[in-house]
Scaffold this motif. Structure first.
Motif, PDB file in Angstrom:
ATOM      1  N   SER A  20       8.978  10.997  -7.664  1.00 20.26           N
ATOM      2  CA  SER A  20       9.336   9.859  -6.329  1.00 20.26           C
ATOM      3  C   SER A  20       7.886   9.094  -6.493  1.00 20.26           C
ATOM      4  O   SER A  20       7.778   7.999  -6.291  1.00 20.26           O
ATOM      5  CB  SER A  20       9.345  10.371  -5.061  1.00 20.26           C
ATOM      6  N   PHE A  21       6.773  10.021  -6.486  1.00 14.12           N
ATOM      7  CA  PHE A  21       5.393   9.400  -6.432  1.00 14.12           C
ATOM      8  C   PHE A  21       5.001   8.469  -7.589  1.00 14.12           C
ATOM      9  O   PHE A  21       4.997   7.367  -7.386  1.00 14.12           O
ATOM     10  CB  PHE A  21       4.447  10.557  -6.167  1.00 14.12           C
ATOM     11  N   ILE A  41       0.703  -1.331   0.008  1.00 11.12           N
ATOM     12  CA  ILE A  41      -0.073  -0.198   0.102  1.00 11.12           C
ATOM     13  C   ILE A  41       1.040   1.175  -0.119  1.00 11.12           C
ATOM     14  O   ILE A  41       1.913   1.509   0.652  1.00 11.12           O
ATOM     15  CB  ILE A  41      -0.850   0.035   1.176  1.00 11.12           C
ATOM     16  N   LEU A  42       0.536   2.064  -0.848  1.00 11.59           N
ATOM     17  CA  LEU A  42       1.509   3.259  -1.100  1.00 11.59           C
ATOM     18  C   LEU A  42       1.015   4.370  -0.449  1.00 11.59           C
ATOM     19  O   LEU A  42      -0.030   4.892  -0.544  1.00 11.59           O
ATOM     20  CB  LEU A  42       1.703   3.565  -2.453  1.00 11.59           C
ATOM     21  N   THR A  43       2.100   5.075   0.350  1.00 13.82           N
ATOM     22  CA  THR A  43       1.772   6.524   1.050  1.00 13.82           C
ATOM     23  C   THR A  43       3.220   7.237   1.159  1.00 13.82           C
ATOM     24  O   THR A  43       4.188   6.648   0.754  1.00 13.82           O
ATOM     25  CB  THR A  43       1.125   6.418   2.266  1.00 13.82           C
ATOM     26  N   SER A  44       3.133   8.435   1.771  1.00 18.35           N
ATOM     27  CA  SER A  44       4.306   9.329   1.626  1.00 18.35           C
ATOM     28  C   SER A  44       5.220   8.797   2.750  1.00 18.35           C
ATOM     29  O   SER A  44       4.796   8.160   3.743  1.00 18.35           O
ATOM     30  CB  SER A  44       4.035  10.763   1.911  1.00 18.35           C
ATOM     31  N   SER A  56       4.343   0.718   1.564  1.00 18.76           N
ATOM     32  CA  SER A  56       5.656   1.202   1.010  1.00 18.76           C
ATOM     33  C   SER A  56       5.629   2.846   0.674  1.00 18.76           C
ATOM     34  O   SER A  56       4.345   3.341   0.706  1.00 18.76           O
ATOM     35  CB  SER A  56       5.495   0.629  -0.393  1.00 18.76           C
ATOM     36  N   THR A  57       6.585   3.458   0.813  1.00 26.15           N
ATOM     37  CA  THR A  57       6.541   5.087   0.620  1.00 26.15           C
ATOM     38  C   THR A  57       7.382   5.548  -0.557  1.00 26.15           C
ATOM     39  O   THR A  57       8.268   5.006  -0.912  1.00 26.15           O
ATOM     40  CB  THR A  57       7.079   5.590   2.028  1.00 26.15           C
ATOM     41  N   TYR A  58       6.869   6.792  -0.729  1.00 27.53           N
ATOM     42  CA  TYR A  58       7.560   7.337  -1.615  1.00 27.53           C
ATOM     43  C   TYR A  58       7.981   8.936  -0.785  1.00 27.53           C
ATOM     44  O   TYR A  58       7.433   9.330   0.173  1.00 27.53           O
ATOM     45  CB  TYR A  58       6.666   8.152  -2.785  1.00 27.53           C
ATOM     46  N   GLN A  59       8.946   9.687  -1.340  1.00 31.46           N
ATOM     47  CA  GLN A  59       9.490  10.857  -0.894  1.00 31.46           C
ATOM     48  C   GLN A  59       8.250  12.037  -1.049  1.00 31.46           C
ATOM     49  O   GLN A  59       8.032  12.179  -2.145  1.00 31.46           O
ATOM     50  CB  GLN A  59      10.710  11.391  -1.211  1.00 31.46           C
ATOM     51  N   ILE A 108      -2.704   5.783  -0.469  1.00 36.65           N
ATOM     52  CA  ILE A 108      -3.309   6.711   0.905  1.00 36.65           C
ATOM     53  C   ILE A 108      -2.887   8.156   0.346  1.00 36.65           C
ATOM     54  O   ILE A 108      -1.664   8.218   0.748  1.00 36.65           O
ATOM     55  CB  ILE A 108      -3.192   6.157   2.266  1.00 36.65           C
ATOM     56  N   LEU A 109      -3.684   9.041   0.357  1.00 38.15           N
ATOM     57  CA  LEU A 109      -3.219  10.326   0.335  1.00 38.15           C
ATOM     58  C   LEU A 109      -3.871  11.177   1.373  1.00 38.15           C
ATOM     59  O   LEU A 109      -5.117  11.543   1.259  1.00 38.15           O
ATOM     60  CB  LEU A 109      -3.604  10.920  -1.256  1.00 38.15           C
TER      61      LEU A 109
END
Length: 422
Positions: free
Chosen positions: A164-165, A127-130, A149-152, A182-183
């Motif tokens: 990065s996203f 699951i992606l978030t910052s 998991s994260t992006y910068q 998730i935003l």
């Protein structure tokens, strides 16, 4: 070896939540030396200038006027019909997206996250978030075998790091059928950042690109827990219109919460709201989430639902509530403004703040810095990559003096590390 009875999936580290632990220490210090001498910036709730929890009169006068039956009776599994309509109205206001919109009640925003992640990801999914995020995202998702998991969040110029996203979004898309993101915006916890309209256009554009592959399913979960403390109630909602008529394999789920906007933290009331161009997808959402409600908490807080419905559906009551909320929003803006200006004056590096309850300070060794700050009776929350200061809980005078105290503690720890290295 001592006996263990718990199932393997329920074996977790035996440690107290660090936020509540530091908050307890701050409260003990307040009792010992007085509230005036302590800066308790750990609390994620709106406090008055004397450190007392703010409870809106328009909300609690209405609650106390409810008939006992409206508080005590069971509620519908999906939430009371008038509540679900009121939720849509207060969430979107004049920016209701075009499409099929369904809402299901949940215990707070946390419940909405649980409903969405359980029903729209598979076990083992990422699951992606910052990289700056609300830590319970991990607790909620890892309990069901998902991974965060994260992006910068920010680039070198402190702008939203779309590159990065995009990289992480496409990486997940290459491995999974479902891309769940998730935003937390507007008024992000913990940084106070808000995704701009232009940035939303890029996020949606990327989602549409990936959605050209009909085998991919894109779920954008928008956590709006702090939206009612964004600067402008209407401007902060314009982005909802961007979710109109998206491809059928893009689903938007909005996580609504009563906690902040109605100072109803303990009532645990919220909703998951889906936005889709497909009637079938909307019906799937509804029945999948209702099944999860029954399996997890059965039904939600009927009194809180009635409270929100009564206020939102009565123009006079809603106007009075809005006026009261505006007073507290202005108080929060003044506090944040003082902190941000003073940080700039003393050279304290902070992340871009737009709105909301928190300001974040990037740093190395955040736990050591937090411990050092307790010597000055300043308590805040250590994060993975820095510190979280709750402007929502600290009066203007204390917001003004805090940046220099934090700056000094950062410098002290930095000097200590140099000494240890040598």
């Amino acid at each position: 070896m001592s006996q263990s009875m718990v199932a393997k999936h329920s074996m977790w580290p035996r440690q107290k939540d660090i936020i509540f632990n530091l908050s307890e220490r701050a409260q003990r210090a307040e009792k010992s030396i007085g509230k005036d001498n302590v800066i308790n910036a750990t609390i994620g709730a709106l406090m008055d200038d004397y450190g007392t929890l703010i409870t809106m009169d328009t909300v609690y006068n209405e609650y106390k006027s409810l008939d006992n039956k409206d508080i005590s009776a069971y509620a519908s599994l999906e939430g009371q019909p008038d509540y679900l309509e009121a939720v849509k109205k207060v969430c979107f206001k004049e920016y209701m997206p075009d499409g099929y919109i369904k809402a299901v009640a949940s215990p707070g925003g946390s419940g909405a996250i649980k409903l969405a992640t359980w029903n729209y990801t598979e076990e083992g999914d990422q699951i992606l978030t910052s990289d700056w995020f609300w830590s319970p995202y991990v607790s909620i998702t890892e309990e069901t075998g998902r991974k965060v998991s994260t992006y910068q969040l920010f680039d070198e110029n402190n702008n939203f790091n779309f590159n990065s996203f995009k990289k992480e979004f496409l990486n997940i898309a290459s491995k999974q059928e479902r891309i769940f993101t998730i935003l937390n915006t507007p008024a992000h916890n913990p940084t106070g950042y808000s995704v701009s309209d232009d940035e939303w256009d890029k996020i949606i554009g990327l989602s549409k690109e990936v959605a050209t592959n009909q085998d991919k399913k894109i779920i954008l979960f928008v956590d709006i827990a702090y939206i009612d403390f964004a600067s402008d109630d209407n401007a902060s909602r314009k982005f909802f219109k961007k979710f109109s008529n998206l491809p059928e394999n893009i689903l938007v789920i909005v996580g609504f919460s009563m906690s902040k906007g109605f100072t109803a933290y303990g009532m645990r009331m919220g909703a998951a709201i889906c936005i889709t161009a497909s009637e079938n997808v909307a019906e799937e959402f509804y029945y999948g989430c209702v099944h999860s409600c029954r399996a997890n908490w059965s039904n939600c807080n009927r009194g809180a639902m009635k409270l929100l419905s009564n206020i939102v559906q009565d123009e006079e009551k809603f106007e009075k509530y809005t006026q009261e909320k505006t007073l507290y929003k202005e108080m929060l803006k003044r506090r944040a403004k003082v902190f941000v200006e003073e940080a700039e004056k003393v050279g304290l590096d902070i992340l871009p703040y737009r709105d909301g309850f928190f300001v974040s300070i990037p740093c190395d060794n955040p736990r050591e810095v937090c411990e050092e700050l307790t010597k000055d009776n300043l308590y805040l929350v250590p994060l993975k990559a820095g510190l979280r200061f709750a402007v929502c809980a600290v009066n203007e005078n204390k917001c003004k003096v805090s940046p220099s105290i934090i700056k000094n503690a950062l410098q002290y720890i930095k000097n200590q590390k140099v000494v240890e290295k040598n």
